[in-house]
Design an enzyme around this catalytic site. Structure first.
Site, PDB file in Angstrom:
ATOM      1  N   LYS A  13      22.021  83.458  22.558  1.00  0.00           N
ATOM      2  CA  LYS A  13      23.131  84.410  22.765  1.00  0.00           C
ATOM      3  C   LYS A  13      22.639  85.690  23.425  1.00  0.00           C
ATOM      4  O   LYS A  13      23.219  86.153  24.404  1.00  0.00           O
ATOM      5  CB  LYS A  13      23.821  84.757  21.432  1.00  0.00           C
ATOM      6  CG  LYS A  13      24.326  83.566  20.646  1.00  0.00           C
ATOM      7  CD  LYS A  13      25.025  83.981  19.362  1.00  0.00           C
ATOM      8  CE  LYS A  13      24.135  84.684  18.360  1.00  0.00           C
ATOM      9  NZ  LYS A  13      23.122  83.830  17.715  1.00  0.00           N
ATOM     10  N   ARG A 134       9.169  89.651  14.354  1.00  0.00           N
ATOM     11  CA  ARG A 134      10.396  90.026  13.646  1.00  0.00           C
ATOM     12  C   ARG A 134      10.370  89.500  12.217  1.00  0.00           C
ATOM     13  O   ARG A 134      10.031  88.349  11.984  1.00  0.00           O
ATOM     14  CB  ARG A 134      11.614  89.453  14.398  1.00  0.00           C
ATOM     15  CG  ARG A 134      12.522  90.527  14.948  1.00  0.00           C
ATOM     16  CD  ARG A 134      13.587  89.954  15.823  1.00  0.00           C
ATOM     17  NE  ARG A 134      14.664  89.331  15.056  1.00  0.00           N
ATOM     18  CZ  ARG A 134      15.815  88.939  15.593  1.00  0.00           C
ATOM     19  NH1 ARG A 134      16.028  89.116  16.871  1.00  0.00           N
ATOM     20  NH2 ARG A 134      16.739  88.382  14.838  1.00  0.00           N
ATOM     21  N   ARG A 145      18.838  81.392   7.587  1.00  0.00           N
ATOM     22  CA  ARG A 145      19.789  81.848   8.613  1.00  0.00           C
ATOM     23  C   ARG A 145      20.606  80.679   9.166  1.00  0.00           C
ATOM     24  O   ARG A 145      21.785  80.820   9.455  1.00  0.00           O
ATOM     25  CB  ARG A 145      19.036  82.577   9.741  1.00  0.00           C
ATOM     26  CG  ARG A 145      18.535  83.959   9.301  1.00  0.00           C
ATOM     27  CD  ARG A 145      17.410  84.460  10.173  1.00  0.00           C
ATOM     28  NE  ARG A 145      17.831  84.763  11.526  1.00  0.00           N
ATOM     29  CZ  ARG A 145      16.990  84.885  12.549  1.00  0.00           C
ATOM     30  NH1 ARG A 145      15.696  84.724  12.378  1.00  0.00           N
ATOM     31  NH2 ARG A 145      17.444  85.177  13.740  1.00  0.00           N
TER      32      ARG A 145
HETATM   33  P1  B4P Z   1      18.547  84.454  20.982  1.00  0.00           P
HETATM   34  O1  B4P Z   1      19.405  83.298  20.812  1.00  0.00           O
HETATM   35  O2  B4P Z   1      18.876  85.413  21.991  1.00  0.00           O
HETATM   36  O3  B4P Z   1      18.511  84.948  19.491  1.00  0.00           O
HETATM   37  P2  B4P Z   1      19.131  86.251  18.857  1.00  0.00           P
HETATM   38  O4  B4P Z   1      19.958  87.022  19.822  1.00  0.00           O
HETATM   39  O5  B4P Z   1      17.975  86.894  18.249  1.00  0.00           O
HETATM   40  O6  B4P Z   1      20.157  85.719  17.766  1.00  0.00           O
HETATM   41  P3  B4P Z   1      20.027  85.832  16.198  1.00  0.00           P
HETATM   42  O7  B4P Z   1      21.229  85.133  15.671  1.00  0.00           O
HETATM   43  O8  B4P Z   1      18.701  85.313  15.752  1.00  0.00           O
HETATM   44  O9  B4P Z   1      19.960  87.358  15.820  1.00  0.00           O
HETATM   45  P4  B4P Z   1      20.985  88.550  15.716  1.00  0.00           P
HETATM   46  O10 B4P Z   1      20.270  89.650  16.359  1.00  0.00           O
HETATM   47  O11 B4P Z   1      22.358  88.240  16.226  1.00  0.00           O
HETATM   48  O12 B4P Z   1      17.025  84.100  21.348  1.00  0.00           O
HETATM   49  C1  B4P Z   1      16.129  83.511  20.442  1.00  0.00           C
HETATM   50  C2  B4P Z   1      14.794  83.166  21.086  1.00  0.00           C
HETATM   51  O13 B4P Z   1      14.933  81.985  21.879  1.00  0.00           O
HETATM   52  C3  B4P Z   1      14.232  84.228  22.020  1.00  0.00           C
HETATM   53  O14 B4P Z   1      12.876  84.383  21.753  1.00  0.00           O
HETATM   54  C4  B4P Z   1      14.467  83.666  23.429  1.00  0.00           C
HETATM   55  O15 B4P Z   1      13.481  84.067  24.350  1.00  0.00           O
HETATM   56  C5  B4P Z   1      14.412  82.172  23.179  1.00  0.00           C
HETATM   57  N1  B4P Z   1      15.237  81.402  24.114  1.00  0.00           N
HETATM   58  C6  B4P Z   1      16.492  81.723  24.520  1.00  0.00           C
HETATM   59  N2  B4P Z   1      16.968  80.774  25.380  1.00  0.00           N
HETATM   60  C7  B4P Z   1      15.993  79.816  25.482  1.00  0.00           C
HETATM   61  C8  B4P Z   1      15.882  78.572  26.217  1.00  0.00           C
HETATM   62  N3  B4P Z   1      16.863  78.111  26.988  1.00  0.00           N
HETATM   63  N4  B4P Z   1      14.748  77.843  26.075  1.00  0.00           N
HETATM   64  C9  B4P Z   1      13.743  78.294  25.287  1.00  0.00           C
HETATM   65  N5  B4P Z   1      13.777  79.467  24.585  1.00  0.00           N
HETATM   66  C10 B4P Z   1      14.890  80.220  24.673  1.00  0.00           C
HETATM   67  O16 B4P Z   1      21.124  88.763  14.132  1.00  0.00           O
HETATM   68  C11 B4P Z   1      20.036  89.130  13.294  1.00  0.00           C
HETATM   69  C12 B4P Z   1      20.530  89.509  11.894  1.00  0.00           C
HETATM   70  O17 B4P Z   1      21.398  90.684  11.976  1.00  0.00           O
HETATM   71  C13 B4P Z   1      21.405  88.483  11.178  1.00  0.00           C
HETATM   72  O18 B4P Z   1      20.623  87.486  10.494  1.00  0.00           O
HETATM   73  C14 B4P Z   1      22.204  89.384  10.197  1.00  0.00           C
HETATM   74  O19 B4P Z   1      21.453  89.754   9.070  1.00  0.00           O
HETATM   75  C15 B4P Z   1      22.468  90.640  11.024  1.00  0.00           C
HETATM   76  N6  B4P Z   1      23.765  90.578  11.747  1.00  0.00           N
HETATM   77  C16 B4P Z   1      23.928  90.602  13.108  1.00  0.00           C
HETATM   78  N7  B4P Z   1      25.248  90.542  13.424  1.00  0.00           N
HETATM   79  C17 B4P Z   1      25.921  90.467  12.252  1.00  0.00           C
HETATM   80  C18 B4P Z   1      27.309  90.361  11.925  1.00  0.00           C
HETATM   81  N8  B4P Z   1      28.264  90.310  12.859  1.00  0.00           N
HETATM   82  N9  B4P Z   1      27.656  90.302  10.603  1.00  0.00           N
HETATM   83  C19 B4P Z   1      26.723  90.368   9.636  1.00  0.00           C
HETATM   84  N10 B4P Z   1      25.395  90.469   9.875  1.00  0.00           N
HETATM   85  C20 B4P Z   1      24.985  90.515  11.168  1.00  0.00           C
END
Ligand code: B4P
Length: 187
Positions: A13, A134, A145
């Site tokens: 995302k 992280r 998660r």
């Molecule tokens: P991403 O998929 O970008 O992961 P993310 O943004 O970190 O999503 P995530 O759900 O983990 O975290 P968020 O910050 O929303 O990328 C992941 C990895 O994969 C990266 O290293 C990237 O380089 C790699 N990658 C991407 N595409 C690839 C591909 N095609 N091939 C190979 N590798 C690839 O949330 C974190 C925490 O915040 C939650 O657990 C919660 O506690 C809180 N939170 C956030 N929003 C919330 C909400 N609305 N309500 C309640 N809590 C919330």
């Protein structure tokens, strides 16, 4: 263009959101980024959110709703936005619909579901743990998660399906291929 990015943790995302920002010239609103910035800055909000985030749980609805409402009211979000990581449960989705009405904005156009297998998620996030350290990228927290995603966030696929807005994109492959798949279904 008003998009919601839906998908398990690590589904891409944040990564694809950045590419959409560059392509459409509209802001990305990431509750995860906003919460991590608050934790880093040591604000009251960050102190409240940290333990929940480190354990892989969802931060309280009122905290993330406040973040999004404030951001959606800003001038650059009036012509469109990409929501990354919000909504994450049905209550947040309902609030979002009401918020957009109140702000005089049209509803969201599409909910883009990035589909990725659990094994790939664990692999990607363990990789990121090596590079970025992280706190929530430890294997037991990653599994938690995924569980939270299945219980709380996956039901949003039904919520947006009923509105005819879900488009599912295969999230495995090169960043460019996945991006082109997203563009093809959001036209
Ligand atoms: P991403 O998929 O970008 O992961 P993310 O943004 O970190 O999503 P995530 O759900 O983990 O975290 P968020 O910050 O929303 O990328 C992941 C990895 O994969 C990266 O290293 C990237 O380089 C790699 N990658 C991407 N595409 C690839 C591909 N095609 N091939 C190979 N590798 C690839 O949330 C974190 C925490 O915040 C939650 O657990 C919660 O506690 C809180 N939170 C956030 N929003 C919330 C909400 N609305 N309500 C309640 N809590 C919330």
């Amino acid at each position: 263009m008003r998009l919601v990015l839906l998908g398990a943790p690590g589904s891409g995302k944040g990564t694809q959101g950045e590419k959409l920002v560059a392509h459409f010239g509209i802001p990305k609103i990431s509750t995860g980024d906003a919460l991590r910035a608050a934790v880093k800055a040591g604000t009251e909000l960050g102190k409240k959110a940290k333990a929940t985030m480190d354990a892989g749980g969802l931060v309280a609805n009122e905290i993330v709703i406040g973040i999004v409402e404030e951001r959606l009211g800003q001038a650059d979000a009036q012509k469109g936005f990409i929501l990354d990581g919000f909504p994450r449960n049905t209550a947040q989705a309902e609030v979002l619909d009401g918020m957009l009405k109140r702000l005089g904005q049209p509803g969201i156009d599409k909910a883009v579901h990035l589909h990725v297998t659990d094994e790939e998620i664990v692999k990607r996030l363990l990789d990121r743990a090596q590079k970025e350290g992280r706190e929530d990228d430890k294997e037991d927290v990653i599994r938690k998660r995924i569980e939270v995603y299945n219980a709380e966030t996956r039901p949003l696929l039904d919520y947006y399906s009923k509105q005819g807005k879900v488009v599912t994109v295969e999230g495995i492959g090169s960043l460019e291929d996945i991006f082109n798949r997203i563009l093809a279904v959001t036209r």
